[in-house]
Design an enzyme around this catalytic site. Structure first.
Site, mmCIF file in Angstrom:
data_model
loop_
_atom_site.group_PDB
_atom_site.id
_atom_site.type_symbol
_atom_site.label_atom_id
_atom_site.label_comp_id
_atom_site.label_asym_id
_atom_site.label_seq_id
_atom_site.Cartn_x
_atom_site.Cartn_y
_atom_site.Cartn_z
ATOM 1 N N HIS A 6 0.569 -1.308 -0.178
ATOM 2 C CA HIS A 6 0.045 0.007 -0.012
ATOM 3 C C HIS A 6 0.972 1.328 0.189
ATOM 4 O O HIS A 6 1.699 1.315 0.842
ATOM 5 C CB HIS A 6 -0.893 0.052 1.186
ATOM 6 C CG HIS A 6 -1.821 0.971 1.060
ATOM 7 N ND1 HIS A 6 -2.033 1.657 2.449
ATOM 8 C CD2 HIS A 6 -2.750 1.809 0.142
ATOM 9 C CE1 HIS A 6 -3.200 2.684 2.413
ATOM 10 N NE2 HIS A 6 -3.536 2.758 0.813
ATOM 11 N N ASP B 176 7.843 7.579 -20.836
ATOM 12 C CA ASP B 176 8.131 7.718 -22.158
ATOM 13 C C ASP B 176 9.511 7.042 -22.329
ATOM 14 O O ASP B 176 10.383 7.069 -21.367
ATOM 15 C CB ASP B 176 7.963 8.979 -22.766
ATOM 16 C CG ASP B 176 8.569 10.145 -22.323
ATOM 17 O OD1 ASP B 176 9.755 9.962 -21.630
ATOM 18 O OD2 ASP B 176 8.114 11.561 -22.202
ATOM 19 N N HIS C 143 7.664 19.112 -13.920
ATOM 20 C CA HIS C 143 8.392 18.091 -14.368
ATOM 21 C C HIS C 143 9.713 17.721 -13.641
ATOM 22 O O HIS C 143 10.162 16.471 -13.553
ATOM 23 C CB HIS C 143 8.784 18.274 -15.800
ATOM 24 C CG HIS C 143 9.296 17.207 -16.496
ATOM 25 N ND1 HIS C 143 8.688 16.046 -16.982
ATOM 26 C CD2 HIS C 143 10.598 17.148 -17.345
ATOM 27 C CE1 HIS C 143 9.623 14.973 -17.477
ATOM 28 N NE2 HIS C 143 10.781 15.854 -17.665
ATOM 29 N N TYR D 250 6.599 14.319 -22.047
ATOM 30 C CA TYR D 250 5.735 14.232 -20.798
ATOM 31 C C TYR D 250 4.849 13.193 -20.612
ATOM 32 O O TYR D 250 4.044 13.018 -19.790
ATOM 33 C CB TYR D 250 5.130 15.786 -20.466
ATOM 34 C CG TYR D 250 6.121 16.734 -20.642
ATOM 35 C CD1 TYR D 250 6.965 17.211 -19.421
ATOM 36 C CD2 TYR D 250 6.092 17.731 -21.825
ATOM 37 C CE1 TYR D 250 8.044 18.252 -19.561
ATOM 38 C CE2 TYR D 250 7.210 18.629 -21.602
ATOM 39 C CZ TYR D 250 8.080 18.971 -20.596
ATOM 40 O OH TYR D 250 8.698 20.058 -20.585
ATOM 41 N N ALA D 251 4.845 12.305 -21.518
ATOM 42 C CA ALA D 251 4.068 11.174 -21.262
ATOM 43 C C ALA D 251 4.356 10.183 -20.348
ATOM 44 O O ALA D 251 5.124 9.039 -20.431
ATOM 45 C CB ALA D 251 3.886 10.295 -22.684
ATOM 46 N N ASN D 252 4.345 10.532 -19.030
ATOM 47 C CA ASN D 252 4.774 9.972 -17.684
ATOM 48 C C ASN D 252 3.720 10.060 -16.604
ATOM 49 O O ASN D 252 2.990 10.987 -16.679
ATOM 50 C CB ASN D 252 6.050 10.683 -17.348
ATOM 51 C CG ASN D 252 7.237 10.801 -18.484
ATOM 52 O OD1 ASN D 252 7.678 10.011 -18.928
ATOM 53 N ND2 ASN D 252 7.352 12.119 -18.701
#
Length: 139
Positions: A20, A28, A106, A128-130
């Site tokens: 948990h 990316d 970022h 920024y595809a994170n």
């Protein structure tokens, strides 16, 4: 053999050993991954596998309770950002749960990903595809 969609052995082990509030980053192809964090590298070539495809499989395999993204994601890559939000919304509907969604810079995202249990690298080339997923519990 697994009955669900996740076939990657390293990712299956990761799901089985998460506790948990543990965090897992899906990123990316360009996000720097600190040496001390487990790297699960799925990248084959540009776009394969995609960020969204990887997120879909992860959400089908792991219970989450929170999401962290870079503030820049929505402005720089709005289409991919909206696709991620749609997947998060679909997961909330499917589980009947509400997830916290946090936006940070970022630079702060890169620092925080260094505390993840693992970073799963995709072939995605969208800036920024994170995302960082905070692990929830199934009960």
């Amino acid at each position: 053999m697994n009955k669900h969609a996740l076939l990657n052995a390293d990712m299956n082990y990761l799901v089985a050993t998460l506790g948990h509030t543990d965090e897992v980053t899906i990123c990316d192809a360009g996000l720097p991954i600190p040496a001390q964090v487990q790297r699960i590298d799925l990248a084959l070539t540009h776009g394969v596998p995609s960020f969204i495809a990887t997120v879909k499989v992860w959400l089908a395999s792991s219970q989450i309770e929170g999401v962290v993204m870079a503030e820049e994601f929505a402005d720089v890559s709005p289409e991919c950002h909206q696709q991620l939000l749609a997947e998060i919304e679909a997961e909330q509907q499917a589980t009947g749960r509400t997830f916290t969604i946090e936006y940070i810079s970022h630079e702060a995202f890169k620092q925080r990903s260094g505390h993840s249990r693992a970073v799963i690298r995709t072939g995605e080339c969208t800036p920024y595809a994170n995302v960082i997923f905070k692990t929830g519990v199934v009960f």
